[in-house]
Design an enzyme around this catalytic site. Structure first.
Site, PDB file in Angstrom:
ATOM      1  N   GLY A 123      87.685  56.178-116.186  1.00  0.00           N
ATOM      2  CA  GLY A 123      89.020  55.640-116.463  1.00  0.00           C
ATOM      3  C   GLY A 123      90.180  56.442-115.916  1.00  0.00           C
ATOM      4  O   GLY A 123      91.321  56.279-116.368  1.00  0.00           O
ATOM      5  N   ASN A 143      91.730  56.129-113.052  1.00  0.00           N
ATOM      6  CA  ASN A 143      92.746  55.247-112.456  1.00  0.00           C
ATOM      7  C   ASN A 143      93.532  54.508-113.530  1.00  0.00           C
ATOM      8  O   ASN A 143      94.732  54.259-113.363  1.00  0.00           O
ATOM      9  CB  ASN A 143      92.103  54.264-111.482  1.00  0.00           C
ATOM     10  N   MET A 191      82.452  47.921-113.265  1.00  0.00           N
ATOM     11  CA  MET A 191      81.229  47.862-112.475  1.00  0.00           C
ATOM     12  C   MET A 191      80.537  46.490-112.460  1.00  0.00           C
ATOM     13  O   MET A 191      79.368  46.394-112.103  1.00  0.00           O
ATOM     14  CB  MET A 191      80.233  48.934-112.970  1.00  0.00           C
ATOM     15  N   LEU A 198      82.975  39.887-110.668  1.00  0.00           N
ATOM     16  CA  LEU A 198      83.568  38.765-111.386  1.00  0.00           C
ATOM     17  C   LEU A 198      83.075  37.455-110.765  1.00  0.00           C
ATOM     18  O   LEU A 198      82.935  37.347-109.542  1.00  0.00           O
ATOM     19  CB  LEU A 198      85.095  38.823-111.299  1.00  0.00           C
ATOM     20  N   ASN A 217      91.899  45.335-107.190  1.00  0.00           N
ATOM     21  CA  ASN A 217      90.816  46.315-107.324  1.00  0.00           C
ATOM     22  C   ASN A 217      91.142  47.517-106.454  1.00  0.00           C
ATOM     23  O   ASN A 217      91.835  47.386-105.440  1.00  0.00           O
ATOM     24  CB  ASN A 217      89.490  45.701-106.862  1.00  0.00           C
ATOM     25  N   HIS A 276      89.194  50.608-104.317  1.00  0.00           N
ATOM     26  CA  HIS A 276      87.870  50.929-103.767  1.00  0.00           C
ATOM     27  C   HIS A 276      87.973  52.232-102.963  1.00  0.00           C
ATOM     28  O   HIS A 276      88.916  52.407-102.187  1.00  0.00           O
ATOM     29  CB  HIS A 276      87.396  49.780-102.861  1.00  0.00           C
TER      30      HIS A 276
HETATM   31  C1  GRF Z   1      87.065  55.044-108.324  1.00  0.00           C
HETATM   32  O1  GRF Z   1      86.596  55.833-107.266  1.00  0.00           O
HETATM   33  C2  GRF Z   1      87.394  53.661-107.840  1.00  0.00           C
HETATM   34  O2  GRF Z   1      87.869  53.631-106.525  1.00  0.00           O
HETATM   35  C3  GRF Z   1      86.060  52.958-107.916  1.00  0.00           C
HETATM   36  O3  GRF Z   1      85.432  53.478-109.065  1.00  0.00           O
HETATM   37  C4  GRF Z   1      85.979  54.766-109.361  1.00  0.00           C
HETATM   38  C5  GRF Z   1      86.531  54.680-110.742  1.00  0.00           C
HETATM   39  O4  GRF Z   1      86.982  55.923-111.225  1.00  0.00           O
HETATM   40  N1  GRF Z   1      86.227  51.535-107.946  1.00  0.00           N
HETATM   41  P1  GRF Z   1      87.809  55.968-112.579  1.00  0.00           P
HETATM   42  O5  GRF Z   1      86.928  55.303-113.652  1.00  0.00           O
HETATM   43  O6  GRF Z   1      89.094  55.245-112.369  1.00  0.00           O
HETATM   44  O7  GRF Z   1      87.998  57.431-112.860  1.00  0.00           O
END
Ligand code: GRF
Length: 208
Positions: A12, A14, A90, A93, A107, A109
């Site tokens: 989490g 981000n 993960m 959708l 999203n 990535h």
């Molecule tokens: C990040 O590297 C994001 O780009 C990818 O999954 C990871 C999530 O990290 N989709 P966090 O849960 O936000 O720490």
């Protein structure tokens, strides 16, 4: 006030970056109205609670995708969500979910898409031997990590990099990029020109 939902499955970070950016004023006129996790033990859920965000766990385990998604969509509607941000969520959708929030799902990535979609993007970049990689924020459509690109940041791949060191440097950029992209989308400062997301501040080209 634009109401954002953030969907997570794990750490989490981000989600935290988005929430802290909003509180710091970097994303004007917005709030994190809901954090949804498909896992009860996601570390991000604790981080969201510490920030006194509204959280909801909708466990996927043992349930059909349709039933699981229906519950999430219902919660998003109940909370009058304007924008859905996937942040380490993960699950893929379904087209039904994407259609329910058409053009309103983002999203992030950890690669320069369209290179290295799917799982383990940093490992894919190292294995391929690229010298530059990065991160991408894109609209979600029903292709895997294939929707229109909103913003990207580049990160060099160093000779001594491991998956861990490279991932950590990309993650630092993700935490800056995601709030910037969300601010751009929420302020409607873009136009969709085919697949191209272009800033409306950019003057139209004169046809040369
Ligand atoms: C990040 O590297 C994001 O780009 C990818 O999954 C990871 C999530 O990290 N989709 P966090 O849960 O936000 O720490």
């Amino acid at each position: 006030m634009k109401r954002i939902a953030i969907l997570i499955s794990g750490r989490g970070s981000n989600m935290v970056a988005l929430s802290d950016s909003i509180r710091g004023g970097a994303i004007p006129n917005a709030e994190v109205a809901l954090v949804v996790s498909d896992k009860a033990d996601a570390r991000g859920i604790d981080a969201a609670r510490e920030r006194e965000l509204t959280t909801l766990v909708v466990e996927r385990r043992g349930r059909k995708r349709e039933e699981h998604e229906t519950e999430i969509i219902k919660a998003l509607r109940e909370h009058s969500i304007d924008l859905v941000c996937l942040a380490g969520y993960m699950r893929l959708l379904s087209p039904h979910f994407i259609a329910a929030f058409a053009g309103k799902i983002l999203n992030i990535h950890p690669s320069l898409l369209p290179s290295f979609p799917g799982l383990d993007a940093q490992q894919q970049a190292l294995a391929h031997g690229v010298k530059w990689t990065g991160c991408t924020v894109h609209f979600v459509d029903d292709t895997l990590d294939g929707g229109p690109i909103i913003a990207q940041r580049i990160v060099p791949v160093l000779d001594q990099d491991s998956v861990e060191t490279l991932s950590a440097r990309i993650l630092e950029q993700e935490h800056q990029l995601y709030p910037e992209a969300v601010a751009l989308v929420l302020q409607n400062k873009f136009a969709l020109n085919g697949r191209r997301v272009v800033g409306t501040a950019v003057p139209a080209t004169s046809g040369q």
